[in-house]
Design an enzyme around this catalytic site. Structure first.
Site, PDB file in Angstrom:
ATOM      1  N   ARG A   1      -4.146  -6.760 -17.928  1.00  0.00           N
ATOM      2  CA  ARG A   1      -3.103  -5.729 -17.997  1.00  0.00           C
ATOM      3  C   ARG A   1      -1.926  -6.131 -18.883  1.00  0.00           C
ATOM      4  O   ARG A   1      -0.885  -5.472 -18.890  1.00  0.00           O
ATOM      5  CB  ARG A   1      -2.627  -5.404 -16.573  1.00  0.00           C
ATOM      6  CG  ARG A   1      -3.739  -4.811 -15.736  1.00  0.00           C
ATOM      7  CD  ARG A   1      -3.391  -4.665 -14.270  1.00  0.00           C
ATOM      8  NE  ARG A   1      -4.571  -4.273 -13.497  1.00  0.00           N
ATOM      9  CZ  ARG A   1      -4.632  -4.260 -12.175  1.00  0.00           C
ATOM     10  NH1 ARG A   1      -3.578  -4.606 -11.456  1.00  0.00           N
ATOM     11  NH2 ARG A   1      -5.742  -3.900 -11.550  1.00  0.00           N
TER      12      ARG A   1
ATOM     13  N   HIS B   1       0.814  -1.217   0.000  1.00  0.00           N
ATOM     14  CA  HIS B   1       0.000   0.000   0.000  1.00  0.00           C
ATOM     15  C   HIS B   1       0.852   1.274   0.000  1.00  0.00           C
ATOM     16  O   HIS B   1       0.353   2.346  -0.282  1.00  0.00           O
ATOM     17  CB  HIS B   1      -0.956  -0.011   1.197  1.00  0.00           C
ATOM     18  CG  HIS B   1      -2.058  -1.013   1.044  1.00  0.00           C
ATOM     19  ND1 HIS B   1      -3.009  -1.245   1.995  1.00  0.00           N
ATOM     20  CD2 HIS B   1      -2.356  -1.857   0.017  1.00  0.00           C
ATOM     21  CE1 HIS B   1      -3.847  -2.176   1.573  1.00  0.00           C
ATOM     22  NE2 HIS B   1      -3.464  -2.572   0.375  1.00  0.00           N
ATOM     23  N   ASP B   2       2.118   1.140   0.369  1.00  0.00           N
ATOM     24  CA  ASP B   2       3.039   2.266   0.196  1.00  0.00           C
ATOM     25  C   ASP B   2       3.395   2.381  -1.298  1.00  0.00           C
ATOM     26  O   ASP B   2       3.439   3.468  -1.861  1.00  0.00           O
ATOM     27  CB  ASP B   2       4.300   2.024   1.043  1.00  0.00           C
ATOM     28  CG  ASP B   2       5.386   3.094   0.848  1.00  0.00           C
ATOM     29  OD1 ASP B   2       5.288   3.891  -0.088  1.00  0.00           O
ATOM     30  OD2 ASP B   2       6.346   3.115   1.635  1.00  0.00           O
TER      31      ASP B   2
HETATM   32  C1  HEM Z   1      -7.890  -8.995   4.294  1.00  0.00           C
HETATM   33  C2  HEM Z   1      -6.866  -8.790   3.514  1.00  0.00           C
HETATM   34  C3  HEM Z   1      -6.957  -8.402   2.054  1.00  0.00           C
HETATM   35  C4  HEM Z   1      -8.020  -8.045   1.306  1.00  0.00           C
HETATM   36  C5  HEM Z   1      -9.451  -7.902   1.762  1.00  0.00           C
HETATM   37  C6  HEM Z   1      -7.541  -7.778  -0.022  1.00  0.00           C
HETATM   38  C7  HEM Z   1      -8.334  -7.381  -1.081  1.00  0.00           C
HETATM   39  C8  HEM Z   1      -7.877  -6.958  -2.296  1.00  0.00           C
HETATM   40  C9  HEM Z   1      -8.686  -6.348  -3.336  1.00  0.00           C
HETATM   41  C10 HEM Z   1     -10.179  -6.127  -3.250  1.00  0.00           C
HETATM   42  C11 HEM Z   1      -7.869  -6.038  -4.363  1.00  0.00           C
HETATM   43  C12 HEM Z   1      -8.240  -5.382  -5.695  1.00  0.00           C
HETATM   44  C13 HEM Z   1      -8.804  -6.366  -6.617  1.00  0.00           C
HETATM   45  C14 HEM Z   1      -9.024  -5.841  -8.005  1.00  0.00           C
HETATM   46  O1  HEM Z   1      -8.071  -5.647  -8.770  1.00  0.00           O
HETATM   47  O2  HEM Z   1     -10.190  -5.680  -8.372  1.00  0.00           O
HETATM   48  C15 HEM Z   1      -6.539  -6.449  -3.988  1.00  0.00           C
HETATM   49  C16 HEM Z   1      -5.434  -6.291  -4.780  1.00  0.00           C
HETATM   50  C17 HEM Z   1      -4.159  -6.656  -4.400  1.00  0.00           C
HETATM   51  N1  HEM Z   1      -3.774  -7.223  -3.228  1.00  0.00           N
HETATM   52 FE1  HEM Z   1      -4.985  -7.652  -1.662  1.00  0.00          FE
HETATM   53  N2  HEM Z   1      -6.192  -7.985  -0.065  1.00  0.00           N
HETATM   54  C18 HEM Z   1      -5.800  -8.364   1.186  1.00  0.00           C
HETATM   55  C19 HEM Z   1      -4.528  -8.692   1.558  1.00  0.00           C
HETATM   56  C20 HEM Z   1      -3.425  -8.675   0.749  1.00  0.00           C
HETATM   57  C21 HEM Z   1      -2.131  -9.124   1.102  1.00  0.00           C
HETATM   58  C22 HEM Z   1      -1.731  -9.756   2.442  1.00  0.00           C
HETATM   59  C23 HEM Z   1      -1.318  -8.939   0.052  1.00  0.00           C
HETATM   60  C24 HEM Z   1       0.138  -9.319   0.031  1.00  0.00           C
HETATM   61  C25 HEM Z   1       1.050  -8.796  -0.691  1.00  0.00           C
HETATM   62  C26 HEM Z   1      -2.111  -8.341  -1.012  1.00  0.00           C
HETATM   63  C27 HEM Z   1      -1.651  -7.969  -2.273  1.00  0.00           C
HETATM   64  C28 HEM Z   1      -2.428  -7.421  -3.267  1.00  0.00           C
HETATM   65  C29 HEM Z   1      -1.925  -6.966  -4.534  1.00  0.00           C
HETATM   66  C30 HEM Z   1      -0.476  -7.007  -5.017  1.00  0.00           C
HETATM   67  C31 HEM Z   1      -3.011  -6.473  -5.248  1.00  0.00           C
HETATM   68  C32 HEM Z   1      -3.001  -5.824  -6.629  1.00  0.00           C
HETATM   69  C33 HEM Z   1      -3.085  -4.328  -6.481  1.00  0.00           C
HETATM   70  C34 HEM Z   1      -3.247  -3.609  -7.780  1.00  0.00           C
HETATM   71  O3  HEM Z   1      -3.861  -4.149  -8.687  1.00  0.00           O
HETATM   72  O4  HEM Z   1      -2.740  -2.498  -7.897  1.00  0.00           O
HETATM   73  N3  HEM Z   1      -3.384  -8.194  -0.546  1.00  0.00           N
HETATM   74  N4  HEM Z   1      -6.566  -7.007  -2.721  1.00  0.00           N
END
Ligand code: HEM
Length: 915
Positions: A486, A139-140
């Site tokens: 993408r 997130h940073d």
């Molecule tokens: C409760 C925990 C978490 C929730 C609810 C969550 C939910 C989400 C959601 C809703 C998205 C966007 C989906 C989309 O493209 O439509 C996302 C993207 C992503 N998440 Fe998570 N996430 C969680 C934890 C994590 C963790 C632990 C990581 C570890 C690295 C992570 C890495 C990412 C990455 C790399 C993306 C892509 C971001 C982007 O497209 O710019 N997330 N996540």
């Protein structure tokens, strides 16, 4: 036979320290290749720079929107700049346009090979803090921002889907608003700054930054309890970036907000009279650099636990800092390598690595080892710095998440409460922080494992995730779909593009027969079709210690280094002048363990000996353990040993029979020679296998003249046990006492009633115990004979060492030692304990803290024996009659039953020969 597609550099580690150095060399060369071949710019900088004016402040402070880090190209790395690429844009085909977007059906991929289905696979070398941490970092670094409602991607639910029939609809990624539209290259904006600048706390815009600041002494806003203010509707904290919120993220935002404020306090104390803006800017620089350092030298070596990686990461940071002291640590390595240049080529040939590393291995090594120190001026290798789509792709690490969190009391390993992860999201996270307590949550995360980054380990809750304003989504299907949308190439092409060999068969990926069958069916037996995330999670061959495979790693080494070497505040301006001298010290001298300890002093004992906060917390025995004071040692073994491994009521192991075969020579010698407090892993007690442990004090009686610890010891551990299953050879009680000494080894004594015990009497307090027992003619065990292997007086333990040292570690001038001591049970305990068959441990766990368990008597009469048993007995009676009371043993805790008490703690026996 097909050659292996996998990189072999990690195999060099088996050649010891030199191998590690050579592997570093290979790593540096790989990074160099990537820097030269795998960075592609997708931005129109002229347009982006048009309205940016870099002011005076930007010379020494990070700008809210990330601009002006590079003054000549001020938009570089800032918010709303496009993600770059690590694969040739010419090869990036928009799958959306290729007709392949839905092949195979993303929901089917999710159902068949991503789903965890209740079968959680843990990553046992990490703790759950590591999961929250990486999402906090992500997130940073980046986010693609809110999706668009226009033209959603729709696909049918596969047959048999639990959601029934119909279609699944996924919103598209928001298109780049400034797309020039000519080349057909798809581009997307990062809605966070690309820099490693703490934007998840500070925001990526001036407006957000103003919201989180208190405008007093440079601090961030918190309430009287140190809690972040919350948004009225969502209940989520007001902080730089609060999407996808859950309790793990909240813990990190809270602690680093507090850390920022602690840094601001330090600055105010050292530099009174500066403006709020000055304090804020410096505190942000320092806090952001500390987070970057923690990620580089702690999180990364925890998830990639390999000696080469650890050094490479240390070099990335300390090379960067250019700090002589830290670099000296590696100077030996460099010398070692220089002295062994001849062997390097051979080593490379041996493991089949192309020996074309250039003519100057030491030059490459400087780069590998000293890392980025050579680049004291920022270097972007002529491609403006941005993060990339491929970088986003490799951080899709959702399998690290569990489906529930387990809550423990500090120090305990008995689960107090289980909460579905789904119920820790959004506003619920803030309630939990208050209800459970942040310190208990940190402890609980410290001792639980995250999920392993493999296939079939995707959290169940994320495959049916309820999103406000969007509805229910399947994150696994979305992860697959996003890469395709993408234009991140499929797995094999991805590997080709970044200089790795493609796979020629599914068998190279995995040997799991079910998974193989599913993969082949899903991808129509076409290895080229395998999605990049599927390939990455599926890689069974991983460098030793790696939590993820080499494909992700390749992207990671490129971007991790680049983030540091292009940033002015990590290179030219990582100085006392810009950060303040105290600020640089803060970054260099603090670790994640320090940060946790600073804000949660109640966790100090749980963190004793921990050198990496992301590894499972537990009992660590650091080299300096022996130097600690008596109380710290007692506390460490008690909290991190006994309490942390105490058995749940339903899991107390039965008492095994004595393992005579286990009383082998080596174990016996260990018992009389080792001076440690903790047995090595795998050691088990062949006799006295089960017992109960309590903290005790030795309270001395007035008027006796035995010296050293006999004059009192406030910090001891007492273990009461029986030799083995009482139904096997009768009830034979025993005692072991350890008294801790400041800065020196502990002293120990053990005592028995007799060798063969007290028959069917199950009252552990029925009889006196002593450090000397008479040899028995009928002793069926044969322990006397066995102990004779190591001592001429096998039934005697001497205590002279105990008389030579005081609790404060000072030596006694003229020690006086009792020849024999007697542990006389408290008569109330004795009278209230049943003699019938029962588990003696239940009696012990019922004893409250503060109970006197034994009076201790001591004599100086020498131990004499006779060939006539009745004479020997008379001598024994005379000795006992001559003994005077020398103290009492009083419990300082309840007794616990624990794995540590049964197999971990070690009590040395002092032999007659060693008096
Ligand atoms: C409760 C925990 C978490 C929730 C609810 C969550 C939910 C989400 C959601 C809703 C998205 C966007 C989906 C989309 O493209 O439509 C996302 C993207 C992503 N998440 Fe998570 N996430 C969680 C934890 C994590 C963790 C632990 C990581 C570890 C690295 C992570 C890495 C990412 C990455 C790399 C993306 C892509 C971001 C982007 O497209 O710019 N997330 N996540």
């Amino acid at each position: 036979m097909a050659t292996s597609p996998w990189v072999t550099w990690p195999a060099l580690t088996k050649f010891g320290s030199l191998g590690v150095m050579v592997a570093l060399l290979v790593l540096a060369a790989e990074r160099q290749e990537l820097l030269e071949n795998n960075m592609f710019d997708t931005e129109n900088w002229q347009e982006k720079n048009a309205d940016i004016v870099c002011d005076e402040r930007s010379l020494t402070a990070r700008m809210e929107d990330g601009t002006c880090n590079i003054q000549e190209n001020p938009a570089e790395g800032s918010v709303h700049v496009n993600f770059g690429r690590n694969v040739d844009p010419a090869s990036v085909y928009a799958e959306s346009n290729s007709g392949n977007l839905l092949n195979p059906n993303p929901r089917e991929v999710s159902n068949l090979i991503m789903s965890r289905g209740g079968d959680f696979k843990p990553a046992t070398t990490l703790n759950f803090i590591a999961t929250s941490w990486i999402q906090f970092m992500v997130h940073d670094w980046f986010d693609h921002g809110p999706r668009t409602d226009a033209n959603p991607i729709e696909f049918p639910l596969p047959a048999g889907d639990v959601l029934g029939g119909g279609t699944m609809s996924v919103q598209r990624t928001r298109p780049d608003p400034d797309v020039s539209g000519d080349e057909g290259i798809i581009t997307y904006e990062n809605i966070n700054t690309h820099w490693w600048d703490g934007s998840q706390l500070y925001g990526s815009s001036k407006e957000k930054n103003d919201e989180v600041r208190s405008f007093v002494d440079g601090k961030l806003k918190v309430d009287g309890d140190g809690r972040l203010p919350t948004e009225f509707f969502s209940g989520k904290p007001v902080t730089g970036f609060n999407e996808n919120w859950w309790v793990g993220l909240s813990m990190l935002h809270h602690i680093f907000t507090q850390e920022h404020n602690a840094i601001a306090d330090m600055l105010v104390a050292n530099y009174p009279g500066q403006s709020d803006q000055w304090y804020f800017d410096k505190a942000r620089l320092i806090n952001s650099a500390l987070m970057a350092k923690i990620h580089t030298v702690e999180w990364t070596p925890a998830i990639l636990a390999n000696p080469v990686l650890e050094r490479a990461m240390y070099a990335n940071w300390w090379g960067l800092g250019g700090d002589r002291d830290k670099r000296d640590k590696y100077q030996d390595d460099l010398d070692n390598l220089n002295n062994n240049l001849g062997q390097i080529g051979g080593l490379l040939d041996l493991v089949g690595i192309d020996n074309g590393l250039g003519d100057s291995p030491t030059g490459s090594l400087e780069h590998a080892l000293a890392g980025l120190v050579g680049s004291r001026t920022p270097n972007n290798y002529n491609v403006p710095y941005t993060l990339t789509e491929e970088f986003v792709s490799v951080y899709r690490m959702h399998p690290l998440l569990r489906d529930e969190i387990k809550v423990y009391d500090i120090g305990s390993n008995v689960v107090d409460e289980e909460i579905a992860l789904e119920d820790t999201r959004n506003g619920d996270a803030e309630d939990l922080l208050g209800d459970i307590g942040q310190d208990r949550l940190w402890y609980s995360f410290g001792i639980t494992h995250p999920g392993a980054l493999t296939l079939n380990n995707y959290p169940d809750f994320l495959r049916n995730l309820s999103m406000p304003l969007i509805g229910d989504i399947d994150m696994a299907a979305i992860d697959i779909l996003r890469d395709r949308e993408r234009g991140v190439p499929r797995y094999n092409e991805f590997r080709r593009q970044i200089g790795l060999k493609p796979l020629t068969s599914f068998e190279q990926l995995t040997s799991d027969p079910q998974l193989l069958a599913d993969l082949k069916a899903l991808y129509n037996n076409d290895i080229e079709l395998v999605d990049t995330l599927v390939g990455q999670l599926g890689e069974e061959t991983r460098p030793e210690g790696f939590g993820f495979g080499e494909t992700s790693f390749q992207i990671f080494i490129l971007n991790a280094s680049r983030r540091l070497m292009t940033d002015r505040f990590f290179t030219t301006d990582y100085t006392d002048e810009v950060y303040t001298a105290e600020g640089i010290d803060w970054v260099e001298d603090n670790t994640m363990v320090d940060v946790i300890r600073r804000h949660f002093p109640s966790l100090a004992t749980s963190l004793v000996g921990m050198d990496n906060a992301f590894k499972p917390w537990g009992l660590n025995m650091p080299e300096e353990y022996q130097d600690w004071d008596a109380q710290t040692k007692q506390n460490h073994l008690w909290v991190n040993g006994a309490l942390r491994t105490s058995y749940a009521d339903s899991e107390v192991p039965a008492i095994e029979p004595i393992d005579i075969g286990g009383l082998i020579n080596s174990v016996l010698w260990k018992k009389v020679q080792d001076v440690t407090d903790v047995a090595p892993p795998g050691y088990s007690k062949p006799i006295h296998p089960r017992g109960a442990l309590a903290k005790v004090k030795f309270v001395p009686s007035a008027g006796h003249d035995f010296t050293g610890l006999f004059q009192g010891a406030d910090h001891g551990l007492l273990r009461l046990s029986v030799t083995g299953d009482p139904s096997d050879r009768g009830f034979a009680p025993g005692l072991a006492l350890k008294l801790f000494v400041d800065g020196k080894r502990s002293e120990n004594v053990s005592a028995l009633y007799t060798l063969s015990g007290q028959g069917s009497n199950h009252n552990i307090f029925a009889n006196e115990l002593s450090n000397y027992v008479q040899a028995e003619v009928n002793e069926t065990l044969g322990t006397t004979t066995l102990f004779s292997l190591v001592s001429t007086k096998p039934t005697l333990l001497v205590m002279s060492d105990m008389a030579k040292v005081k609790q404060d570690g000072s030596a006694v001038g003229s020690p006086k030692t009792p020849s024999q001591i007697y542990f006389v049970p408290n008569s109330t305990l004795k009278n209230n304990t049943s003699t019938g068959a029962h588990d003696f441990r239940d009696d012990l766990t019922a004893i409250p803290a503060g109970t006197k368990v034994y009076d201790i008597y001591g004599t100086t009469q020498s131990i004499r024996t006779s060939i006539w048993p009745w004479v020997t007995e008379r001598y024994a009676r005379e000795r006992r009659n001559s003994a005077v009371k020398i103290g009492e043993l009083v419990t300082d805790s309840e007794f616990t039953l624990s794995q540590f008490g049964d197999t971990g703690i070690f009590f040395k026996h002092q032999r007659y020969e060693d008096r």
